[in-house]
Design a protein around this motif. Structure first.
Motif, PDB file in Angstrom:
ATOM      1  N   TRP A 159       2.229   2.063  11.577  1.00 20.70           N
ATOM      2  CA  TRP A 159       2.573   1.819  10.274  1.00 20.70           C
ATOM      3  C   TRP A 159       3.881   1.140  10.131  1.00 20.70           C
ATOM      4  CZ3 TRP A 159       6.139   2.665   6.211  1.00 20.70           C
ATOM      5  CH2 TRP A 159       5.625   2.487   4.889  1.00 20.70           C
TER       6      TRP A 159
ATOM      7  N   SER B 173       6.177  -1.593   7.438  1.00 25.21           N
ATOM      8  CA  SER B 173       6.305  -1.687   6.172  1.00 25.21           C
ATOM      9  C   SER B 173       7.723  -2.812   6.113  1.00 25.21           C
ATOM     10  CB  SER B 173       6.800  -0.550   5.368  1.00 25.21           C
ATOM     11  OG  SER B 173       7.547  -0.588   4.035  1.00 25.21           O
TER      12      SER B 173
ATOM     13  N   PHE C 139      -9.015   2.270   5.863  1.00 25.01           N
ATOM     14  CA  PHE C 139      -7.870   1.862   5.784  1.00 25.01           C
ATOM     15  C   PHE C 139      -7.470   0.784   4.807  1.00 25.01           C
ATOM     16  CE2 PHE C 139      -8.964   2.723  10.161  1.00 25.01           C
ATOM     17  CZ  PHE C 139      -7.709   3.255  10.881  1.00 25.01           C
ATOM     18  N   TRP C 140      -6.218   0.565   4.335  1.00 24.33           N
ATOM     19  CA  TRP C 140      -5.558  -0.307   3.195  1.00 24.33           C
ATOM     20  C   TRP C 140      -4.937  -1.223   4.188  1.00 24.33           C
ATOM     21  CZ3 TRP C 140      -7.118   0.317  -1.734  1.00 24.33           C
ATOM     22  CH2 TRP C 140      -7.515   1.548  -1.877  1.00 24.33           C
TER      23      TRP C 140
ATOM     24  N   THR D 112       4.437   0.961  -4.388  1.00 27.77           N
ATOM     25  CA  THR D 112       4.139   1.402  -2.807  1.00 27.77           C
ATOM     26  C   THR D 112       5.221   1.438  -2.150  1.00 27.77           C
ATOM     27  OG1 THR D 112       3.860  -0.966  -2.550  1.00 27.77           O
ATOM     28  CG2 THR D 112       1.917   0.264  -3.329  1.00 27.77           C
TER      29      THR D 112
ATOM     30  N   PRO E 230       3.136  -2.047   2.871  1.00 33.03           N
ATOM     31  CA  PRO E 230       2.363  -1.043   4.045  1.00 33.03           C
ATOM     32  C   PRO E 230       1.447  -2.219   4.632  1.00 33.03           C
ATOM     33  CG  PRO E 230       1.497  -0.599   1.814  1.00 33.03           C
ATOM     34  CD  PRO E 230       2.660  -1.636   1.507  1.00 33.03           C
TER      35      PRO E 230
ATOM     36  N   VAL F  22      -2.404   0.917   6.704  1.00 34.28           N
ATOM     37  CA  VAL F  22      -2.300   2.489   6.790  1.00 34.28           C
ATOM     38  C   VAL F  22      -3.708   3.054   6.681  1.00 34.28           C
ATOM     39  CG1 VAL F  22       0.149   2.273   5.647  1.00 34.28           C
ATOM     40  CG2 VAL F  22      -1.942   1.933   4.135  1.00 34.28           C
TER      41      VAL F  22
ATOM     42  N   GLU G 179      -6.335   5.780   5.211  1.00 35.86           N
ATOM     43  CA  GLU G 179      -6.456   6.482   4.003  1.00 35.86           C
ATOM     44  C   GLU G 179      -6.235   8.020   4.451  1.00 35.86           C
ATOM     45  OE1 GLU G 179      -7.540   7.472   0.277  1.00 35.86           O
ATOM     46  OE2 GLU G 179      -7.314   5.488   0.754  1.00 35.86           O
TER      47      GLU G 179
ATOM     48  N   TYR H 158      -3.401   9.527   5.034  1.00 39.81           N
ATOM     49  CA  TYR H 158      -2.150  10.061   5.665  1.00 39.81           C
ATOM     50  C   TYR H 158      -1.053  10.314   4.832  1.00 39.81           C
ATOM     51  CZ  TYR H 158      -4.182   9.460  10.720  1.00 39.81           C
ATOM     52  OH  TYR H 158      -4.810   9.634  11.511  1.00 39.81           O
TER      53      TYR H 158
ATOM     54  N   TYR I 154       2.072   9.417   4.547  1.00 33.01           N
ATOM     55  CA  TYR I 154       2.991   8.243   4.097  1.00 33.01           C
ATOM     56  C   TYR I 154       2.141   6.926   3.374  1.00 33.01           C
ATOM     57  CZ  TYR I 154       6.312  11.032   6.362  1.00 33.01           C
ATOM     58  OH  TYR I 154       7.121  11.964   6.662  1.00 33.01           O
ATOM     59  N   THR I 155       0.736   7.277   3.273  1.00 34.81           N
ATOM     60  CA  THR I 155       0.048   6.133   2.908  1.00 34.81           C
ATOM     61  C   THR I 155       0.003   6.308   1.195  1.00 34.81           C
ATOM     62  OG1 THR I 155      -1.808   6.305   4.545  1.00 34.81           O
ATOM     63  CG2 THR I 155      -2.395   5.390   2.617  1.00 34.81           C
TER      64      THR I 155
ATOM     65  N   HIS J  83      -9.220  -2.678   1.122  1.00 29.20           N
ATOM     66  CA  HIS J  83      -9.839  -1.419   1.322  1.00 29.20           C
ATOM     67  C   HIS J  83     -10.892  -1.447   2.389  1.00 29.20           C
ATOM     68  CE1 HIS J  83     -10.881   2.959  -0.006  1.00 29.20           C
ATOM     69  NE2 HIS J  83     -10.569   2.840   1.117  1.00 29.20           N
TER      70      HIS J  83
END
Length: 186
Positions: free
Chosen positions: A4, A6, A62-63, A104, A108, A111, A113, A115, A117-118, A147
């Motif tokens: 992950w 950021s 995922f995103w 947000t 991110p 990340v 879906e 989790y 910290y998502t 997405h």
């Protein structure tokens, strides 16, 4: 443990000074106005690299954050759409959204879906329907995400994201590099 990453808005501010190395595309949302190839956007540092997740499973979602738009021009622009141009076999694009960096807590990059910290994208205001303005020579506070759903083996990377925007009465499209390497876990 997921990979992950950021960026904060501050760390991306350097992108305002970055040159725009974007390939141009063309499409028309409004048939009466053919979109022209644009050059106002830069994707900054985000467009220069590739984010990855080598431990995906079939069915996992995922995103993926597309490049944070930086308006390199001398005039404001209104971003009206963005999309992944080259999703390979094994990745299904479920949808898109545009979200504020403050909501947000940073950008991110990729990340999974569900989790801890998502970001809770479905709970935040989505700016994609109405579009959003990026001031001249500024980095946007809003970014697009795709997405994605893993549907099988993935052998190629995502590498192109196309943005549509308006500047005055003109409609433009511009393709930016957006690297994503998503692979099934071995």
């Amino acid at each position: 443990m997921p990979i992950w990453a950021s960026f904060t808005r501050t760390s991306l501010a350097v992108t305002v000074a970055a040159a725009c190395f974007a390939a141009s595309g063309c499409s028309g949302a409004d048939p009466s106005k053919q979109a022209r190839a644009g050059t106002a956007l830069s994707g900054g540092n985000h467009s220069a690299g590739t984010v990855g997740y080598p431990q995906a499973s079939t069915g996992e979602e995922f995103w993926f954050a597309m490049p944070l738009p930086t308006n390199m021009s001398n005039r404001d622009i209104k971003i009206t759409n963005a999309e992944v141009m080259d999703a390979p076999q094994g990745i299904e694009v479920i949808g898109y959204g545009a979200y504020n960096l403050e909501d947000t807590q940073g950008l991110p990059l990729i990340v999974p879906e569900g989790y801890p910290y998502t970001p809770k994208f479905r709970e935040f205001k989505d700016y994609s329907e109405d579009g959003f303005t990026v001031k001249s020579k500024k980095v946007s506070d809003i970014f697009y995400v795709a997405h994605l759903k893993v549907t099988g083996k993935i052998q190629k990377n995502v590498s192109k994201c196309r943005f549509e925007y308006q500047q005055g009465d003109e409609v433009y499209t511009q393709t930016l590099r957006c690297g994503l390497e998503l692979r099934l876990k071995k």
